[in-house]
Write an enzyme that holds these catalytic residues in place. Structure first.
Site, mmCIF file in Angstrom:
data_model
loop_
_atom_site.group_PDB
_atom_site.id
_atom_site.type_symbol
_atom_site.label_atom_id
_atom_site.label_comp_id
_atom_site.label_asym_id
_atom_site.label_seq_id
_atom_site.Cartn_x
_atom_site.Cartn_y
_atom_site.Cartn_z
ATOM 1 N N HIS A 59 0.872 -1.187 0.000
ATOM 2 C CA HIS A 59 0.000 0.000 0.000
ATOM 3 C C HIS A 59 0.900 1.226 0.000
ATOM 4 O O HIS A 59 1.229 1.780 1.056
ATOM 5 C CB HIS A 59 -0.898 -0.017 1.242
ATOM 6 C CG HIS A 59 -1.962 1.038 1.241
ATOM 7 N ND1 HIS A 59 -3.197 0.834 1.815
ATOM 8 C CD2 HIS A 59 -1.987 2.312 0.755
ATOM 9 C CE1 HIS A 59 -3.930 1.943 1.681
ATOM 10 N NE2 HIS A 59 -3.208 2.843 1.050
ATOM 11 N N GLU A 91 -2.619 -1.759 -3.107
ATOM 12 C CA GLU A 91 -3.717 -1.028 -2.488
ATOM 13 C C GLU A 91 -3.441 0.471 -2.536
ATOM 14 O O GLU A 91 -2.288 0.901 -2.584
ATOM 15 C CB GLU A 91 -3.865 -1.432 -1.020
ATOM 16 C CG GLU A 91 -4.148 -2.884 -0.771
ATOM 17 C CD GLU A 91 -4.278 -3.192 0.701
ATOM 18 O OE1 GLU A 91 -4.812 -4.273 1.018
ATOM 19 O OE2 GLU A 91 -3.840 -2.378 1.545
ATOM 20 N N HIS A 212 -7.402 -6.194 7.636
ATOM 21 C CA HIS A 212 -7.173 -5.156 8.640
ATOM 22 C C HIS A 212 -7.358 -5.749 10.040
ATOM 23 O O HIS A 212 -8.461 -6.054 10.457
ATOM 24 C CB HIS A 212 -8.086 -3.940 8.478
ATOM 25 C CG HIS A 212 -7.435 -2.675 9.000
ATOM 26 N ND1 HIS A 212 -6.727 -1.803 8.208
ATOM 27 C CD2 HIS A 212 -7.358 -2.168 10.246
ATOM 28 C CE1 HIS A 212 -6.251 -0.805 8.931
ATOM 29 N NE2 HIS A 212 -6.617 -1.012 10.189
#
Length: 265
Positions: A59, A91, A212
């Site tokens: 990410h 991401e 997450h």
């Protein structure tokens, strides 16, 4: 078209099992505290893949607080040359820097996350249908490039049909509320929302990813609630475990959680 994007059944070497994608952001965060190049993001990727992980996630935020643009490209080259079967998932916010990486690298999957540049970490999903007009052309562009699109979403069953109508291929369920409620009196209530959302996503024709704050304690139970989950992306907890156990043992432990969940559903 990227050959690993479709069909969906080919995304995991063991049909029916959830794939483990390791997020390497925290390896890069530690590296960035000095100018020595250690720990190596590339070496971490090699070690988790040798241990059996099926994917790599990064990410890259605009401020390069952890994953840098150079990491994105170096990982892409390494995976292309040494691990062509491995899924590469990038991401980020498609309104910031994500699309530049998608255009240059053409990963197997782009996960659209609605985080701001100042945001500490991802903490909410897209608002559908309100964000639909913004996302639709970006999803279409990804598809033109042969890239699968996953939308980062809160556990809202009613939003799944909207995600599919936009052209999304998958949703990544934002699992922080599951993690924070795990082992508390709220676990059953929160779990029911994720179960209903996963079912609604599958019914709408979407693949289901999750990520997450998933960890060795809560992962298997989550997958029992959502047995159709195609992929989990795990970074913070997995890298923290690896500091104590090593990459190989840690990856094997997470794969064991996945196997345990599959055997009890």
């Amino acid at each position: 078209m990227n050959p690993l994007v479709a069909p969906e059944a080919a995304a995991h070497p063991l049909a029916g099992l959830t794939a483990l994608s390791v997020n390497l952001n925290k390896v890069a965060l530690l590296r960035n505290t000095r100018h020595l190049g250690i720990p190596s993001v590339l070496r971490a990727a090699q070690l988790v893949l040798e241990a059996g992980a099926q994917g790599i996630t990064v990410h890259p935020r605009p401020d390069e607080r952890h994953i840098r643009g150079s990491d994105v490209h170096e990982l892409a080259a390494m995976l292309r040359e040494q691990w062509p079967q491995v899924e590469y998932n990038i991401e980020g916010n498609p309104l910031q820097n994500l699309m530049d990486f998608v255009r240059a690298v053409r990963p197997h999957q782009a996960t659209f996350v609605p985080d701001s540049e100042s945001q500490f970490t991802s903490d909410h999903g897209w608002n559908l249908p309100a964000d639909a007009d913004t996302l639709r052309p970006l999803i279409a562009e990804c598809h033109t490039l042969g890239v699968r699109v996953s939308l980062f979403m809160d556990p809202l069953p009613e939003a799944m049909a909207h995600a599919r109508a936009l052209g999304a291929d998958r949703v990544e369920l934002y699992t922080e509320t599951w993690a924070s409620s795990f082992g508390t009196s709220r676990q059953a209530e929160v779990g029911a929302a994720f179960e209903a959302t996963a079912k609604a996503a599958l019914a709408a024709g979407l693949g289901v990813n999750a990520g997450h704050d998933l960890n060795r304690d809560n992962l298997a139970e989550f997958l029992r609630l959502a047995p159709g989950t195609a992929e989990v992306s795990i970074g913070h907890a997995l890298i923290a475990d690896a500091l104590e156990l090593g990459y190989a043992e840690t990856v094997r432990a997470y794969l064991t959680c996945i196997h345990q969940a599959s055997q009890s559903t």
